[in-house]
Design a protein around this motif. Structure first.
Motif, short mmCIF file in Angstrom:
data_model
loop_
_atom_site.label_atom_id
_atom_site.label_comp_id
_atom_site.label_asym_id
_atom_site.label_seq_id
_atom_site.Cartn_x
_atom_site.Cartn_y
_atom_site.Cartn_z
N ALA A 175 65.47 17.73 16.61
CA ALA A 175 64.33 18.35 15.92
C ALA A 175 63.57 17.30 15.12
O ALA A 175 62.33 17.34 15.03
N ILE A 176 64.30 16.33 14.55
CA ILE A 176 63.65 15.23 13.81
C ILE A 176 62.96 14.28 14.78
O ILE A 176 61.86 13.78 14.51
N PHE A 177 63.62 14.01 15.92
CA PHE A 177 63.09 13.07 16.92
C PHE A 177 62.89 13.82 18.24
O PHE A 177 63.71 13.69 19.16
N PRO A 178 61.82 14.61 18.37
CA PRO A 178 61.64 15.41 19.59
C PRO A 178 61.53 14.59 20.87
O PRO A 178 61.85 15.08 21.95
N ARG A 179 61.10 13.32 20.75
CA ARG A 179 61.02 12.49 21.96
C ARG A 179 62.39 12.26 22.58
O ARG A 179 62.52 12.06 23.79
N LEU A 180 63.43 12.26 21.76
CA LEU A 180 64.78 12.09 22.30
C LEU A 180 65.18 13.32 23.13
O LEU A 180 65.84 13.19 24.16
N LYS A 181 64.77 14.49 22.67
CA LYS A 181 65.11 15.71 23.41
C LYS A 181 64.41 15.73 24.76
O LYS A 181 64.98 16.19 25.76
N GLY A 186 69.16 8.31 14.91
CA GLY A 186 69.72 9.61 15.24
C GLY A 186 71.23 9.56 15.41
O GLY A 186 71.95 10.46 14.97
N ARG A 187 71.72 8.50 16.03
CA ARG A 187 73.17 8.34 16.18
C ARG A 187 73.85 8.23 14.83
O ARG A 187 74.92 8.80 14.59
N GLY A 188 73.21 7.52 13.89
CA GLY A 188 73.74 7.45 12.53
C GLY A 188 73.74 8.80 11.85
O GLY A 188 74.68 9.16 11.12
N MET A 189 72.69 9.60 12.08
CA MET A 189 72.59 10.92 11.47
C MET A 189 73.67 11.87 11.99
O MET A 189 74.05 12.83 11.30
N MET A 190 74.17 11.61 13.18
CA MET A 190 75.21 12.48 13.76
C MET A 190 76.47 12.49 12.91
O MET A 190 77.27 13.43 12.98
N ALA A 191 76.69 11.45 12.12
CA ALA A 191 77.89 11.36 11.29
C ALA A 191 77.71 12.02 9.92
O ALA A 191 78.59 11.89 9.06
#
Length: 234
Positions: free
Chosen positions: A118-124, A145-150
């Motif tokens: 949702a923060i980085f829609p381009r990744l979706k 985003g990978r950092g935010m996963m933690a």
């Protein structure tokens, strides 16, 4: 949240840090600024347990971090997004994000993927695309985003603007400001002085392994030494 006192360290017999001290309060962005080679990434590496300090003290949420492993530091919620992104190029975006929850917040992985995309829609939009085929800006979004996963308690961003076009740099700093507005404290380690100071509440400027200037960014923007040394203004 984070307090560093008289931190010294280096590589082999070469001293890089000569007594660095600074702190971060809950909810703020603090910028650690300086040109290439002054020791900023060494600070980041020591904070995340990738290097051991020679001396000094590091406290995170009141707990002494000296001597703790990088795995233990991640589990405490101090999350480092390193310079150069270091994504896994042969894995998909989904797989890279899932690995971000490997040591922490694994039970919330599905929920956090929804939050990150949702923060980085381009990744979706590119969810099952190999990460190595992404643009530089998209790779940086994936690294953050990978950092935010933690579910970080504090996020260290090491040179997030490096290698990006001016337009993407602007977008990246806007996104960092939005993450902070949602309550995430950030240590922003950067060479980009002007844009870092626009979003940070305080800044610490490094020279030759030491803090040479520090204070609220609104005051430092008018500091003649900063203008002369880093902005090229007299």
């Amino acid at each position: 949240m984070l307090e560093i006192q008289n931190l010294k360290g280096g590589y082999g017999a070469v001293e890089v840090l000569r007594g660095v001290s600074f702190d971060i309060e809950a909810g703020e962005i603090v910028a650690l600024l300086g040109s290439n080679g002054v020791g900023k990434t060494t600070v980041s590496s020591i904070l995340s347990g990738l290097m051991k300090p020679w001396s000094g003290e590091i406290r995170f949420q009141g707990e002494l971090l000296n001597g703790q492993s990088s795995e233990a530091i991640v589990e405490r919620g101090l999350i480092h997004v390193p310079e150069g992104r270091h994504i896994f190029p042969n894995l998909t975006i989904r797989e890279n994000l899932e690995l971000g929850a490997y040591r922490r917040a694994k039970k919330n992985r599905a929920r956090n993927i929804e939050k990150v995309t949702a923060i980085f829609p381009r990744l979706k939009e590119r969810f099952d695309q190999k990460a190595g085929t992404l643009s530089g800006g998209e790779q940086q979004m994936l690294a953050i985003g990978r950092g935010m996963m933690a579910e970080p308690e504090l996020l260290i961003l090491d040179e997030p603007s490096i290698g990006l076009s001016p337009l993407l740099v602007e977008e990246m700093f806007t996104l960092i400001g939005q993450l902070n507005a949602d309550g995430l404290p950030v240590l922003l380690v950067e060479q980009n002085v002007l844009q870092s100071m626009e979003i940070a509440s305080r800044a610490f400027v490094m020279e030759n392994g030491e803090i040479s200037l520090s204070g609220p960014t609104k005051d430092l923007m008018n500091d003649p030494e900063l203008k002369r040394s880093y902005l090229g203004l007299s």
